[in-house]
Design a protein around this motif. Structure first.
Motif, PDB file in Angstrom:
ATOM      1  N   GLY A 222      -5.807 -63.834  38.257  1.00 52.06           N
ATOM      2  CA  GLY A 222      -4.388 -63.890  38.594  1.00 52.06           C
ATOM      3  C   GLY A 222      -4.101 -63.350  39.979  1.00 52.06           C
ATOM      4  N   SER A 223      -4.739 -62.230  40.327  1.00 59.59           N
ATOM      5  CA  SER A 223      -4.442 -61.657  41.642  1.00 59.59           C
ATOM      6  C   SER A 223      -5.016 -62.525  42.762  1.00 59.59           C
ATOM      7  N   MET A 224      -6.159 -63.167  42.500  1.00 59.21           N
ATOM      8  CA  MET A 224      -6.718 -64.073  43.510  1.00 59.21           C
ATOM      9  C   MET A 224      -5.757 -65.222  43.789  1.00 59.21           C
ATOM     10  N   ALA A 225      -5.270 -65.832  42.717  1.00 57.75           N
ATOM     11  CA  ALA A 225      -4.359 -66.970  42.889  1.00 57.75           C
ATOM     12  C   ALA A 225      -3.060 -66.509  43.561  1.00 57.75           C
ATOM     13  N   SER A 226      -2.570 -65.343  43.161  1.00 52.81           N
ATOM     14  CA  SER A 226      -1.328 -64.844  43.759  1.00 52.81           C
ATOM     15  C   SER A 226      -1.515 -64.614  45.246  1.00 52.81           C
ATOM     16  N   PHE A 227      -2.672 -64.078  45.579  1.00 53.72           N
ATOM     17  CA  PHE A 227      -2.957 -63.825  46.994  1.00 53.72           C
ATOM     18  C   PHE A 227      -2.923 -65.138  47.785  1.00 53.72           C
ATOM     19  N   ALA A 228      -3.582 -66.148  47.256  1.00 50.52           N
ATOM     20  CA  ALA A 228      -3.611 -67.431  47.969  1.00 50.52           C
ATOM     21  C   ALA A 228      -2.211 -68.008  48.104  1.00 50.52           C
TER      22      ALA A 228
ATOM     23  N   PHE B 123       3.204 -65.168  38.919  1.00 49.43           N
ATOM     24  CA  PHE B 123       4.582 -65.169  39.399  1.00 49.43           C
ATOM     25  C   PHE B 123       4.967 -63.799  39.946  1.00 49.43           C
ATOM     26  N   VAL B 124       4.688 -62.769  39.170  1.00 47.93           N
ATOM     27  CA  VAL B 124       5.078 -61.416  39.568  1.00 47.93           C
ATOM     28  C   VAL B 124       4.233 -60.926  40.737  1.00 47.93           C
ATOM     29  N   ALA B 125       2.910 -61.098  40.633  1.00 52.37           N
ATOM     30  CA  ALA B 125       2.030 -60.543  41.653  1.00 52.37           C
ATOM     31  C   ALA B 125       2.236 -61.222  43.003  1.00 52.37           C
ATOM     32  N   SER B 126       2.511 -62.525  43.007  1.00 59.07           N
ATOM     33  CA  SER B 126       2.648 -63.173  44.314  1.00 59.07           C
ATOM     34  C   SER B 126       3.920 -62.712  45.019  1.00 59.07           C
ATOM     35  N   GLN B 127       4.971 -62.402  44.245  1.00 54.32           N
ATOM     36  CA  GLN B 127       6.173 -61.855  44.882  1.00 54.32           C
ATOM     37  C   GLN B 127       5.879 -60.514  45.544  1.00 54.32           C
TER      38      GLN B 127
ATOM     39  N   PRO C 223      -5.033 -52.657  46.182  1.00 51.77           N
ATOM     40  CA  PRO C 223      -4.492 -51.333  45.831  1.00 51.77           C
ATOM     41  C   PRO C 223      -3.018 -51.189  46.206  1.00 51.77           C
ATOM     42  N   LEU C 224      -2.556 -51.959  47.176  1.00 55.70           N
ATOM     43  CA  LEU C 224      -1.171 -51.831  47.628  1.00 55.70           C
ATOM     44  C   LEU C 224      -0.172 -52.380  46.616  1.00 55.70           C
ATOM     45  N   VAL C 225      -0.628 -53.230  45.723  1.00 54.97           N
ATOM     46  CA  VAL C 225       0.316 -53.821  44.775  1.00 54.97           C
ATOM     47  C   VAL C 225       0.072 -53.267  43.375  1.00 54.97           C
ATOM     48  N   ARG C 226      -0.462 -52.057  43.315  1.00 58.33           N
ATOM     49  CA  ARG C 226      -0.799 -51.457  42.028  1.00 58.33           C
ATOM     50  C   ARG C 226       0.329 -51.418  41.001  1.00 58.33           C
ATOM     51  N   PRO C 227       1.557 -51.002  41.411  1.00 52.44           N
ATOM     52  CA  PRO C 227       2.623 -50.958  40.390  1.00 52.44           C
ATOM     53  C   PRO C 227       2.856 -52.308  39.726  1.00 52.44           C
TER      54      PRO C 227
ATOM     55  N   ILE D 176       7.009 -48.313  35.106  1.00 55.24           N
ATOM     56  CA  ILE D 176       8.384 -48.082  35.512  1.00 55.24           C
ATOM     57  C   ILE D 176       8.544 -48.360  36.997  1.00 55.24           C
ATOM     58  N   ARG D 177       7.570 -47.899  37.774  1.00 60.39           N
ATOM     59  CA  ARG D 177       7.658 -48.157  39.214  1.00 60.39           C
ATOM     60  C   ARG D 177       7.642 -49.646  39.502  1.00 60.39           C
TER      61      ARG D 177
END
Lengths: 287, 308
Positions: free
Chosen positions: A100-106, A167-171, A200-204, A277-278
């Motif tokens: 998911g994070s790979m696709a969001s990144f792209a 959806f969430v991660a790419s935003q 690491p920057l999108v951890r929340p 929560i964050r």
């Protein structure tokens, strides 16, 4: 002078009343959510007669009994259900996380033809539940030999979790400053390396995603029931359901099995709740 | 002139997600719709042949299916209505209290309120079906007696008139954490200055909520509504664990999910019928799609217009 102090006094009485009312409601509702669970926990440590004599009482030295837990561990394959659930949940979360994070990144990083369209395509699954495709899914898994395997469950849950995750991660990834990535590029970092630096920057956001994926996967009854009902691949949820049917009168055992089934999910929640929560408040769930 | 090659790394990043999602989600959804147009052949039941919309005709008119479909759709709307009238308003109330400046121990309360949402349906079903509402334990009975409402003692899950509403409320108990979380997140996002300014202008707590906070969280109200709709029309587990596949008493708690399961998989003496199952899934698909489109076109679009 006097009027002002009278005012503030009324104000502070009002505030105290508000404070009490507010906490009173929250407390009352918390009792409504916690008490039933406590009831299950305390009765799981009591002998059968004691459960029915007084279900509200805490276990005492006379009524304390772990007979329920003994049944769960010795007469049912509960430990193996547990392992199955853990494998399914952890592997699914890992796959969702990586893929998911790979696709969001792209999607968030590169402008290419069809980017928006692909984003829309991938978000169909947020609204249309995968269960509606069960008839066909079961046939496909049968032909692939994936029924009654943990791999089958994992693949289905991964597919189910990907849309919302992407959806969430790419935003979130869109909000990572460009300069950061460009600086890395100037230093000669590969695109894969940059993806790795962004994570690491999108951890929340990722924690939010993990919690929202973990709960339905761990607790699902539908897919285990339909695509993996065999004894050796049963998950805790299905195992507890079947167990309840077999041991319907053995309340101690049922209560013990249910108590055990809720522990891992609560531990995972506590581990992630801060980040959750964050993630939520920083807009992870904006549509 | 050669066409510029599509960058490999983009494909590497996207391929796993696109493949798994397409194969295990999109394809089954489409193929299931296709299957709803097929039926086992009369000569050889092993072979399925194309029958057009005949399954849908059967579903809507056959005396074995039509009453069940009507019942399930009606019950599902009642199930949804209870969530909209109880779960979401109470969820909003709890979120408002939780995010108030006066509130202490927020984390503790939030965890307590979110707790049931983390539990499996099996546990929730057992807690309510076999412990609290069971005459054997009599916990609900004791409760009603204590608060002086002994008249309310009755088999809530056993009577057709009350079973569905009772189960809907159990489901509300379980899922209230979701609107509570989403509303909290939205409410925290509202700037304190805005609220302070209204207070200075003499607005009451109710005024602040109704004229400032509520309009600002309207997008979240929309999201919660559509999530509730999709979740409710896809529900199955709780009814199945408490009332079994037959969704008793006398189908009083039968919703589309349980009807789909019974038809597709078979239950007790009734044999499973995959193509009819796919047909019911097709109807569920249409209902959910309609809801989503109404939300996207009617609600979300209007909101964005207001924003700019």
């Amino acid at each position: 002078m006097t009027t002002i102090s009278a005012h503030t006094r009324i104000g502070s009485i009002n505030r105290t009343l508000q404070f009490l009312l507010l906490h009173g409601i929250l407390l009352a509702y918390s009792v409504l959510t916690i008490y039933p669970i406590v009831l299950v926990l305390i009765n799981s440590f009591k002998s059968r007669q004691a459960i029915f004599r007084n279900p509200y009482a805490l276990p005492t030295p006379e009524t304390f009994s772990t007979v329920g837990y003994d049944t769960v561990f010795n007469r049912a394959a509960f430990p193996s259900y547990f392992v199955n659930s853990l494998i399914v949940t952890v592997v699914t979360l890992l796959l969702i996380f990586i893929i998911g994070s790979m696709a969001s990144f792209a999607l968030s990083e590169y402008r290419f033809r069809g980017n928006t369209l692909l984003g829309l395509y991938l978000s169909i699954g947020i609204m249309i539940p995968i269960r509606l495709g069960t008839v066909s899914l079961l046939r496909m898994l049968v032909s692939l030999g994936l029924t009654n395997t943990l791999a089958g469950l994992i693949l289905v849950y991964t597919a189910q979790g990907l849309p919302l995750t992407i959806f969430v991660a790419s935003q979130f990834m869109r909000d990572v400053p460009r300069d950061l990535k460009d600086a890395a590029r100037v230093d000669g970092a590969s695109e894969y390396r940059i993806y790795w630096l962004i994570l690491p920057l999108v951890r929340p956001a990722l924690a939010t995603i993990l919690v929202f994926n973990m709960i339905p996967v761990w607790n699902d009854l539908w897919f285990p029931l339909i695509i993996a009902p065999a004894e050796n691949v049963k998950t805790v949820t299905l195992g507890a359901q079947v167990f309840m049917g077999q041991f319907v009168n053995d309340y101690g055992a049922v209560l013990a099995s249910l108590s055990l089934a809720m522990i891992p999910i609560i531990i995972l929640y506590i581990l992630f709740s801060r980040q959750l929560i964050r993630g939520l408040t920083s807009g992870a769930v904006k549509f | 002139m050669t066409r510029k090659r599509f960058p490999t790394h983009i494909i590497v990043f996207l391929a796993p997600a696109v493949i798994i999602y397409t194969v295990f989600m999109i394809y089954p959804l489409i193929d299931s719709l296709r299957l709803s147009l097929y039926a086992p052949s009369a000569e050889n039941p092993q072979v399925e042949e194309f029958v057009g919309f005949k399954n849908y005709e059967t579903l809507f008119t056959d005396p074995n299916y039509a009453p069940r479909l009507q019942g399930a759709v009606k019950n599902n709307f009642i199930f949804f209505a209870v969530h909209m009238l109880v779960q979401n308003p109470v969820g909003l109330l709890l979120a408002t209290l939780l995010t108030s400046q006066l509130t202490r121990w927020r984390g503790v309360f939030r965890t307590a309120l979110f707790l049931p949402t983390m539990l499996s349906f099996v546990l929730v079903g057992f807690i309510w079906g076999n412990i609290i509402l069971s005459p054997l334990w009599g916990i609900a009975d004791d409760f009603f007696r204590t608060i002086g409402l002994g008249d309310l003692i009755q088999p809530w899950l056993g009577k057709p008139e009350t079973a569905l509403i009772t189960l809907s409320l159990v489901s509300v108990w379980q899922f209230i954490g979701i609107p509570m979380m989403l509303f909290s997140a939205a409410l925290i996002g509202i700037s304190d200055e805005l609220i302070e300014a209204a207070r200075v202008d003499g607005a009451t707590a109710w005024g602040v909520f109704w004229y400032i906070k509520f309009p600002l969280i309207l997008p979240t109200v929309g999201i919660v509504t559509i999530l509730t709709f999709v979740g409710n029309f896809n529900a199955f587990d709780l009814i199945y664990t408490v009332q079994g596949g037959l969704a008793g008493p006398n189908f009083a708690t039968d919703i589309l999910g349980t009807f789909f399961y019974r038809t597709f998989f078979g239950f007790q003496l009734q044999a499973g019928n995959p193509t009819m199952g796919a047909t019911i899934a097709g109807v569920m698909f249409l209902i959910i799609l309609t809801g989503v489109l109404v939300y996207l076109v009617g609600f979300q679009r209007r909101l964005t217009r207001v924003e700019y």
